[in-house]
Design an enzyme around this catalytic site. Structure first.
Site, PDB file in Angstrom:
ATOM      1  N   HIS A 120      41.733  42.352  43.807  1.00  0.00           N
ATOM      2  CA  HIS A 120      42.633  41.945  44.903  1.00  0.00           C
ATOM      3  C   HIS A 120      43.958  41.462  44.344  1.00  0.00           C
ATOM      4  O   HIS A 120      44.193  40.259  44.245  1.00  0.00           O
ATOM      5  CB  HIS A 120      41.973  40.821  45.704  1.00  0.00           C
ATOM      6  CG  HIS A 120      42.504  40.662  47.076  1.00  0.00           C
ATOM      7  ND1 HIS A 120      43.565  39.858  47.365  1.00  0.00           N
ATOM      8  CD2 HIS A 120      42.128  41.208  48.245  1.00  0.00           C
ATOM      9  CE1 HIS A 120      43.810  39.895  48.667  1.00  0.00           C
ATOM     10  NE2 HIS A 120      42.942  40.700  49.217  1.00  0.00           N
ATOM     11  N   PHE A 121      44.841  42.192  44.042  1.00  0.00           N
ATOM     12  CA  PHE A 121      44.935  43.643  43.956  1.00  0.00           C
ATOM     13  C   PHE A 121      45.266  43.991  42.511  1.00  0.00           C
ATOM     14  O   PHE A 121      46.079  43.289  41.928  1.00  0.00           O
ATOM     15  CB  PHE A 121      46.049  44.171  44.869  1.00  0.00           C
ATOM     16  CG  PHE A 121      45.863  43.876  46.320  1.00  0.00           C
ATOM     17  CD1 PHE A 121      44.978  44.634  47.081  1.00  0.00           C
ATOM     18  CD2 PHE A 121      46.543  42.838  46.935  1.00  0.00           C
ATOM     19  CE1 PHE A 121      44.818  44.386  48.431  1.00  0.00           C
ATOM     20  CE2 PHE A 121      46.372  42.576  48.284  1.00  0.00           C
ATOM     21  CZ  PHE A 121      45.502  43.348  49.037  1.00  0.00           C
TER      22      PHE A 121
END
Length: 148
Positions: A50-51
């Site tokens: 993420h991410f």
């Protein structure tokens, strides 16, 4: 100044690594207010997905971090000592700032209402004095081994 360290926090709430997000408690007025700290590091498991290439702390985990600090406040209230606080509702959640590795989340929670086995708190997560997230959280408090 640290009022509670990580071990004291784990003695009070059921969360454990890797989902115990409070590093320490800075200030605590039982049943009224808490200020706690979460140091956000690149080593957090959630940053792997993420991410990739743009690490951002997921909003749901900011809410979880606020909920853990709030549960400490609630469980330090005299009438709820030795019990467990379960998150019952999230109201008016707003995300205002992206939280990244290296940020220090200051969690400020104020008790709004306590009634029987319910607690309602107003929360905010701050980074460098700026609001990253605000929410009103409701908790149901039960005996540690009781199912709700």
């Amino acid at each position: 100044m640290k009022i509670m360290d990580a071990q004291e926090i784990m003695d009070l709430i059921p969360n454990r690594y890797p989902i115990c997000y409070i590093d320490y408690v800075d200030e605590l007025i039982a049943g009224q207010k808490i200020v706690a700290t979460k140091n956000v590091t690149i080593n957090e498991d959630f940053f792997r997905g993420h991410f990739p290439g743009n690490p951002v702390m997921p909003g749901v985990l900011i809410i979880e971090t606020l909920a853990q600090a709030a549960s400490i406040l609630i469980l330090k209230s005299e009438e709820f000592l030795g019990k467990t606080a379960y998150l019952g509702a999230i109201h008016k959640a707003k995300f205002r700032k992206v939280v990244r590795p290296g940020d220090v989340l200051k969690l400020e929670i104020t008790m709004v209402k306590k009634k029987e086995n319910i607690g309602i708190v107003q929360t905010q997560a701050l980074v460098d004095g700026q609001k990253a997230c605000t929410a009103e959280l409701m908790f149901v408090v039960a005996e540690r081994d009781e199912k709700i």
